[in-house]
Design an enzyme around this catalytic site. Structure first.
Site, PDB file in Angstrom:
ATOM      1  N   SER A 212      43.473  -9.811 -41.997  1.00 54.79           N
ATOM      2  CA  SER A 212      42.292  -9.296 -42.389  1.00 54.79           C
ATOM      3  C   SER A 212      43.029  -9.263 -43.950  1.00 54.79           C
ATOM      4  O   SER A 212      43.391  -9.631 -44.639  1.00 54.79           O
ATOM      5  CB  SER A 212      42.124  -7.965 -41.201  1.00 54.79           C
ATOM      6  OG  SER A 212      40.698  -7.087 -42.116  1.00 54.79           O
ATOM      7  N   ASP A 410      34.255 -14.684 -36.812  1.00 54.65           N
ATOM      8  CA  ASP A 410      34.185 -12.742 -36.610  1.00 54.65           C
ATOM      9  C   ASP A 410      33.539 -12.432 -38.347  1.00 54.65           C
ATOM     10  O   ASP A 410      32.867 -13.082 -39.002  1.00 54.65           O
ATOM     11  CB  ASP A 410      36.201 -13.972 -37.831  1.00 54.65           C
ATOM     12  CG  ASP A 410      36.084 -12.585 -38.751  1.00 54.65           C
ATOM     13  OD1 ASP A 410      36.132 -11.246 -38.401  1.00 54.65           O
ATOM     14  OD2 ASP A 410      37.524 -12.654 -38.650  1.00 54.65           O
ATOM     15  N   HIS A 438      37.100 -10.541 -34.081  1.00 50.44           N
ATOM     16  CA  HIS A 438      38.174 -10.511 -35.639  1.00 50.44           C
ATOM     17  C   HIS A 438      39.715 -11.379 -35.157  1.00 50.44           C
ATOM     18  O   HIS A 438      39.911 -10.471 -34.180  1.00 50.44           O
ATOM     19  CB  HIS A 438      37.925  -8.979 -35.989  1.00 50.44           C
ATOM     20  CG  HIS A 438      38.663  -8.801 -38.209  1.00 50.44           C
ATOM     21  ND1 HIS A 438      38.675  -9.599 -38.694  1.00 50.44           N
ATOM     22  CD2 HIS A 438      38.858  -8.041 -37.920  1.00 50.44           C
ATOM     23  CE1 HIS A 438      39.647  -9.440 -39.344  1.00 50.44           C
ATOM     24  NE2 HIS A 438      39.847  -8.323 -39.095  1.00 50.44           N
TER      25      HIS A 438
END
Length: 472
Positions: A212, A410, A438
């Protein structure tokens, strides 16, 4: 919704059961960094209950253009290699604002056993975060109110209140953290910290895994120090060439896709709370729930806080980060449709970093501080320091292959961002995970994860498309 962190799923799951600096710093400043690059780390026990881990602190300059000035310390944690060691692998679980120390404690199996055998697994709290000169802005009671405040104002009075919170937050950060720290918590300086860390760990080149926001940090490091990378995996990628507003727009679209995927899956479950199992009917019922919470908060049997529209939105989106969270979201929606928002509140608390004792981690405060330095073009109109716009393409020319992983549905870092980052990099390799949720890599045994492990251990990059849908 802010950039996500990998440990969100862990929080919700609990409800269910030696070289100088290169890059942009002046040469004279780089010459003064030898003491930082030459430091040796002293690892000690992280304390009772954490005997498997070792902790230490890394010294870095607050301002890399003034290495002789104020010094800060970066808290680090590691799991020693279980087999024949290659070196260290540095992890960042996301954010900005996420604690890497807590992240590794909560995700001891963040990388596979085969990777753990060959590397010391290392993580850290970036500057401004957790145990590393943390940014602080508001009291716990103020944070309770802030997280309940209306983010979708319907009147001038509500808009005034929202602006008031923005001013109060910025002023609180200035008062409790000071302009000097706030000016130097950006991703650019965190990337330079990682290079000092690499040298202190005794590694000639860095092995790195970022999830991320950790992909943004990794990409910035790659652009500054492309020749100092051994292997780098960026899972759930951001596009460094996007502005803050562009990222938010992409994320809004990503969450819409994730909500519809959740609804379709929900219709197959016995405990699905939607009576009319069509997307149109389900969307309308969700919208009606948000409108109801906007008019009058849902009841909460946990404590005296109000379950407002903002709390419900936060909880729903937070639960979409992983398909593993979908059962608890079905439970929370079932209760919320009956007027009980207790479970919604608990999910939102996990996302917002609220602890059982009512205190907060500094995740949200650090997130705001880092974002406003990195993206001053974003919604930071009252911020006490001026950031440096850091939006540009990342080339990392001369680097070894860098593996970028994107998940097709995602919500937080939509798949197209991974495609863009891989295309920007001079030696980017894109791996696609056709799935919901995610992030792709979780230390398991899928074909994609085996490809990533092989790359980390051997530095031989996987071939795009090496895993078929049946193998993932």
């Amino acid at each position: 919704m802010r950039r996500s962190i990998k440990i969100i799923s862990s929080a919700i799951a609990g409800l269910i059961a030696a070289t100088g600096l290169t890059g942009t710093a002046p040469a004279a400043a780089a010459d003064k960094l030898g003491g930082y690059y030459g430091q040796r780390l002293t690892w000690t026990s992280c304390g009772k209950g954490f005997e498997a881990f070792e902790c230490t602190k890394l010294k870095v300059p607050l301002d890399y253009t003034n290495p002789s000035g104020k010094q800060i310390k970066i808290t680090m944690i590691r799991l020693p290699a279980t087999g024949k060691k290659i070196g260290s692998i540095v992890l960042n679980f996301g954010g900005p604002g996420g604690s890497g120390v807590d992240g590794l404690i909560l995700n001891k199996s963040a990388v596979s056993a085969s990777v753990r055998a060959r590397f010391d697994v290392v993580s850290f709290d970036p500057r401004g975060v957790g145990r590393s000169s943390p940014v602080r802005c508001l009291s716990p009671l103020d944070l309770d109110a802030f997280h309940s405040a209306d983010r979708t104002p319907d009147s001038k009075a509500e808009l005034k209140q929202l602006k008031g919170w923005a001013k109060r937050f910025a002023k609180g950060c200035e008062t409790h953290s000071g302009k000097q720290l706030l000016k130097h918590v950006g991703t650019g300086e965190a990337a330079r910290d990682m290079d000092v860390m690499r040298a202190a760990l005794g590694d000639r080149r860095l092995t790195y895994f970022g999830w991320s926001y950790g992909t943004y940090l990794g990409a910035r490091y790659a652009d500054l120090f492309p020749m100092r990378i051994r292997a780098m995996v960026l899972d759930g990628a951001e596009d460094p060439n996007q502005t803050g507003e562009e990222f938010v727009r992409a994320q809004v679209a990503g969450f819409q896709v994730a909500r519809e995927s959740f609804l379709r899956d929900c219709f197959k479950a016995k405990d699905c709370p939607f009576k009319k199992q069509t997307l149109t009917a389900a969307r309308k019922r969700l919208d009606a729930l948000l409108s109801r919470a906007d008019r009058a908060p849902l009841r909460n049997t946990h404590d005296g806080r109000q379950v407002t529209e903002t709390v419900v939105r936060t909880a729903v989106d937070a639960a979409l980060y992983s398909k593993n969270n979908w059962p608890v979201l079905r439970q929370a929606l079932t209760a919320a449709f009956k007027g009980d928002g207790t479970l919604m509140l608990r999910i939102a608390d996990g996302y917002n970093g609220r602890l059982p004792n009512g205190l907060y981690t500094n995740m949200l405060e650090a997130h705001r501080a880092i974002s406003c330095v990195d993206h001053p073009e974003s919604a930071c109109p009252y911020w006490p320091v001026r950031g440096t716009r850091f939006t540009k393409k990342v080339r990392a020319k001369g680097s070894p292959p860098i593996v970028v992983v994107g998940t097709t549905r995602d919500p937080a870092t939509p798949y197209q961002l991974a495609r863009r980052l891989a295309a920007q990099l001079s030696n980017g390799v894109l791996l696609t995970n056709d799935a919901d949720g995610h992030l792709a890599y979780a230390g398991g045994a899928s074909c994609l994860e085996r490809q990533v492990d092989h790359y980390l251990i051997t530095t031989r990059a996987p071939r795009p498309g090496a895993c078929s849908a049946a193998q993932t």
